[in-house]
Scaffold this active site. Structure first.
Site, PDB file in Angstrom:
ATOM      1  CG  HIS A 153      -0.127   0.179   2.521  1.00 58.83           C
ATOM      2  ND1 HIS A 153       0.554  -0.863   3.104  1.00 58.83           N
ATOM      3  CD2 HIS A 153       0.085   1.256   3.328  1.00 58.83           C
ATOM      4  CE1 HIS A 153       1.141  -0.447   4.204  1.00 58.83           C
ATOM      5  NE2 HIS A 153       0.893   0.840   4.369  1.00 58.83           N
TER       6      HIS A 153
ATOM      7  CG  HIS B 175       5.191   1.066   2.914  1.00 57.65           C
ATOM      8  ND1 HIS B 175       4.734   2.274   2.424  1.00 57.65           N
ATOM      9  CD2 HIS B 175       4.584   0.909   4.110  1.00 57.65           C
ATOM     10  CE1 HIS B 175       3.909   2.824   3.285  1.00 57.65           C
ATOM     11  NE2 HIS B 175       3.785   2.015   4.323  1.00 57.65           N
TER      12      HIS B 175
ATOM     13  NE  ARG C  34       2.792   6.111   9.291  1.00 55.43           N
ATOM     14  CZ  ARG C  34       1.718   5.374   9.033  1.00 55.43           C
ATOM     15  NH1 ARG C  34       1.840   4.222   8.422  1.00 55.43           N
ATOM     16  NH2 ARG C  34       0.527   5.783   9.390  1.00 55.43           N
TER      17      ARG C  34
HETATM   18  C1  SIN Z   1       3.567   1.532   7.459  1.00 58.64           C
HETATM   19  O1  SIN Z   1       2.805   0.773   6.866  1.00 58.64           O
HETATM   20  O2  SIN Z   1       3.571   2.735   7.241  1.00 58.64           O
HETATM   21  C2  SIN Z   1       4.522   0.985   8.503  1.00 58.64           C
HETATM   22  C3  SIN Z   1       5.568   0.144   7.940  1.00 58.64           C
HETATM   23  C4  SIN Z   1       6.280  -0.688   8.981  1.00 58.64           C
HETATM   24  O3  SIN Z   1       5.820  -0.776  10.127  1.00 58.64           O
HETATM   25  O4  SIN Z   1       7.312  -1.245   8.652  1.00 58.64           O
END
Ligand code: SIN
Length: 290
Positions: A105, A266, A281
């Site tokens: 996504h 990702h 994040r």
């Molecule tokens: C996300 O999907 O933004 C997080 C990615 C992750 O936790 O590695």
């Protein structure tokens, strides 16, 4: 005469996407205009940058992300109470069967203006596993057959938070979520506002269907949910799964990834349950795709 600044040292990780950056303290980058500009240029080129051993504070993490633009929180995933733009992606044995990230996504494509990027820091890695994979969606577009490129030219698609984060909620809550965050419609092929690159912009996490597929050439009945449309959408979504366009990062404590959310997707690999994995994040507001 002042000596030229030493430039950032980096190593590309694949032929198209990703670079590891060395000898940089991200706390300093947040405060240094020229260093930040150099890092931003490298980000536009490599689409995702990786750093190890960044023992920075949450304030420094937020300050760095804010150099790119204002931050935004997430309606479902909780944030740090002191820093609302710092989303906590904390997983442990109680998180099963929560599988939200286990799909390719781009963050927040359900927003009218999806995030331009994010700065993700690993607080606690699992002992093994929990890698994240990023995909170069410029390469994914370039790799499409010519007739598919012609077919999707001018197409638009619907993106929905309700279909993803709402899926596990009771109906009432799901409808409330959709009311607060109505579906967004975006071009299937977008142009990068800074590099001018052409990007395939549909994803398995949030894209539900095309909204202008029902031309006389495409369907017999005037509906968007035509089987042909679903086949085409699935083909486009599967482009993200081709390893040729991917880079995979193994996390360690205090490693950081900064990505351009406009040109990448990702996938956080969920192979580590019931171990703990804690990430933070900072998501950066973006523009309306065109
Ligand atoms: C996300 O999907 O933004 C997080 C990615 C992750 O936790 O590695």
């Amino acid at each position: 005469m002042t000596a030229p600044r030493p430039s950032i040292k980096s190593e590309p990780l694949t032929c198209t996407i990703g670079a590891e950056v060395f000898g940089v303290n991200l706390g300093h980058v947040a405060r240094d205009e020229a260093l930040f500009a150099e890092m931003k240029a490298l980000l536009l080129e490599r689409k995702v940058l990786f750093f190890r051993d960044q023992d920075i504070t949450r304030a420094e993490h937020v300050a760095l992300a804010e150099r790119f633009g204002a931050l935004e929180d997430h309606p479902i995933v909780g944030s740090d109470p002191q820093y609302p733009g710092l989303v906590r992606i904390y997983k442990d044995e109680n998180s099963q069967p929560e599988h939200y990230e286990n799909i390719f996504h781009s963050d927040g494509s359900w927003r009218e203006s999806p995030p331009m990027g994010a700065v993700l820091r690993c607080i606690d890695p699992p002992p093994l596993g929990g890698d994240t994979v990023w995909v170069d969606m410029v390469a994914a577009y370039a790799d499409l057959p010519t007739h598919v490129k012609a077919q999707i030219d001018g197409l638009r698609a619907r993106h929905s938070i309700e279909a993803a984060f709402g899926a596990a909620l009771p109906m009432q809550k799901r409808h409330e979520l959709k009311q607060r965050y109505p579906d967004a419609e975006h071009p299937v092929v977008r142009t990068h506002p800074e590099t001018g690159e052409t990007i395939l912009f549909v994803n398995g996490g949030f894209t539900t269907h095309f909204v202008n597929y029902h031309t006389p050439n495409n369907v017999r009945h005037g509906v968007d949910f035509a089987p042909g449309a679903n086949d085409l959408l699935n083909l486009l979504i599967r482009q993200a799964t081709i390893p040729d366009h991917q880079v995979r990062w193994r996390w360690s404590k205090n490693s950081v990834a900064i990505w351009d959310n406009r040109s990448t997707q990702h996938y956080a690999v969920q192979d580590y349950w019931p171990a703990v994995r804690r990430m933070e994040r900072a998501g950066i507001r973006g523009d309306r795709p065109f």
